[in-house]
Write an enzyme that holds these catalytic residues in place. Structure first.
Site, PDB file in Angstrom:
ATOM      1  N   GLY A 121     -50.233 -46.734   6.876  1.00  0.00           N
ATOM      2  CA  GLY A 121     -50.126 -45.284   6.278  1.00  0.00           C
ATOM      3  C   GLY A 121     -49.793 -45.191   4.783  1.00  0.00           C
ATOM      4  O   GLY A 121     -50.177 -44.171   4.085  1.00  0.00           O
ATOM      5  N   LYS A 178     -39.646 -35.470   7.498  1.00  0.00           N
ATOM      6  CA  LYS A 178     -39.424 -34.233   8.383  1.00  0.00           C
ATOM      7  C   LYS A 178     -38.165 -34.388   8.931  1.00  0.00           C
ATOM      8  O   LYS A 178     -37.837 -34.914  10.240  1.00  0.00           O
ATOM      9  CB  LYS A 178     -40.397 -34.388   9.575  1.00  0.00           C
ATOM     10  CG  LYS A 178     -41.738 -34.661   9.354  1.00  0.00           C
ATOM     11  CD  LYS A 178     -42.544 -34.693  10.719  1.00  0.00           C
ATOM     12  CE  LYS A 178     -44.274 -34.908  10.490  1.00  0.00           C
ATOM     13  NZ  LYS A 178     -44.866 -35.354  11.810  1.00  0.00           N
ATOM     14  N   ASP A 225     -52.903 -40.957   9.354  1.00  0.00           N
ATOM     15  CA  ASP A 225     -54.387 -40.891  10.151  1.00  0.00           C
ATOM     16  C   ASP A 225     -53.883 -40.388  11.504  1.00  0.00           C
ATOM     17  O   ASP A 225     -52.894 -39.583  12.055  1.00  0.00           O
ATOM     18  CB  ASP A 225     -54.501 -42.392  10.651  1.00  0.00           C
ATOM     19  CG  ASP A 225     -53.517 -42.973  11.652  1.00  0.00           C
ATOM     20  OD1 ASP A 225     -52.243 -42.981  11.250  1.00  0.00           O
ATOM     21  OD2 ASP A 225     -53.883 -43.491  12.700  1.00  0.00           O
ATOM     22  N   GLU A 237     -42.812 -46.015   2.387  1.00  0.00           N
ATOM     23  CA  GLU A 237     -43.395 -45.478   3.586  1.00  0.00           C
ATOM     24  C   GLU A 237     -44.176 -44.325   3.424  1.00  0.00           C
ATOM     25  O   GLU A 237     -43.936 -43.716   2.488  1.00  0.00           O
ATOM     26  CB  GLU A 237     -42.274 -45.392   4.575  1.00  0.00           C
ATOM     27  CG  GLU A 237     -42.381 -44.869   6.068  1.00  0.00           C
ATOM     28  CD  GLU A 237     -43.339 -45.797   6.844  1.00  0.00           C
ATOM     29  OE1 GLU A 237     -44.415 -46.000   6.458  1.00  0.00           O
ATOM     30  OE2 GLU A 237     -42.937 -46.114   7.829  1.00  0.00           O
ATOM     31  N   ASP A 271     -40.300 -39.838  10.278  1.00  0.00           N
ATOM     32  CA  ASP A 271     -40.192 -38.553  11.348  1.00  0.00           C
ATOM     33  C   ASP A 271     -39.056 -38.729  12.197  1.00  0.00           C
ATOM     34  O   ASP A 271     -37.973 -38.130  11.785  1.00  0.00           O
ATOM     35  CB  ASP A 271     -41.647 -38.985  12.167  1.00  0.00           C
ATOM     36  CG  ASP A 271     -41.848 -37.688  13.158  1.00  0.00           C
ATOM     37  OD1 ASP A 271     -41.345 -36.616  13.017  1.00  0.00           O
ATOM     38  OD2 ASP A 271     -42.425 -38.064  14.199  1.00  0.00           O
TER      39      ASP A 271
END
Ligand code: IMP
Length: 181
Positions: A49, A136, A164, A104, A108
């Site tokens: 990612g 987050k 993704d 990164e 999360d």
């Protein structure tokens, strides 16, 4: 950037434009450059990612002596974390005495980040810093706090700019958020 997107039956709406991303990339790159003045960092991009964010951030940081390497972890299936972090490709270089900057895409639950940092610490680097495109904080299960954050967001599912949905839509230049209603 005003169009809705449908991927695998889910609807996404525009969230962060590439222009806004580049503005924050510039800010974070400046912070890293300042904090690592006189040092030679090793940038570690977390695949898959973070490849787009890392490419922009490292170029913007413009530290010519810096080394760049890659690791690969996986924890997501569809739109939710499995809670299990798998190391798919480790770091194949000696990091003893080095100033490591992990890059990164998103923090999360914080499980991937805290596992990665704990693993790398055992290898005696001089320092470890953690840069993430998105954070987050409300999803945290670990209390992990990244050193550099481009955007702090609500705990909603995001795609684009490297992120993704089951391997798709990483190519999007902008970031989209899942539409709930
Ligand atoms: P964590 O271990 O729960 O912090 O999750 C980290 C990884 O989950 C990230 O590197 C992403 O690959 C994936 N992930 C978490 N949130 C999202 C999202 O909103 N969209 C896409 N991938 C996500």
């Amino acid at each position: 950037m005003d169009k809705l997107l449908t991927v695998d039956g889910l609807t996404f709406q525009p969230f962060i434009t590439n222009e806004e991303i580049q503005k924050q990339v510039k800010r974070v790159a400046g912070e890293i450059r300042e904090d690592l003045k006189g040092r030679v960092p090793l940038f570690v991009c977390v695949l898959n990612g973070a490849f787009m964010f890392a490419a922009d951030l490292i170029r913007e940081a413009a530290i010519n002596d810096a080394h760049i390497n890659f690791v690969r972890y996986s924890s997501y299936e569809g739109t939710a974390s499995t809670g299990k972090v798998k190391e798919l490709m480790g770091l194949n270089e000696d990091i003893e005495g080095k100033d490591v900057v992990i890059i990164e895409d998103i923090v999360d639950t914080g499980l991937t980040a805290s596992m990665m940092v704990a693993d790398l610490r055992k290898r005696n680097p001089r320092s470890i810093r953690f840069a993430t495109l998105l954070h987050k904080p409300a999803s945290s299960k670990t209390g992990f706090k990244p050193d550099y954050v481009a955007f702090e967001i609500e705990p909603k599912f995001i795609i684009g700019y490297g992120l993704d949905l089951d391997g798709k839509v990483r190519n999007l230049k902008d970031i989209y958020v899942i539409k709930e209603d």
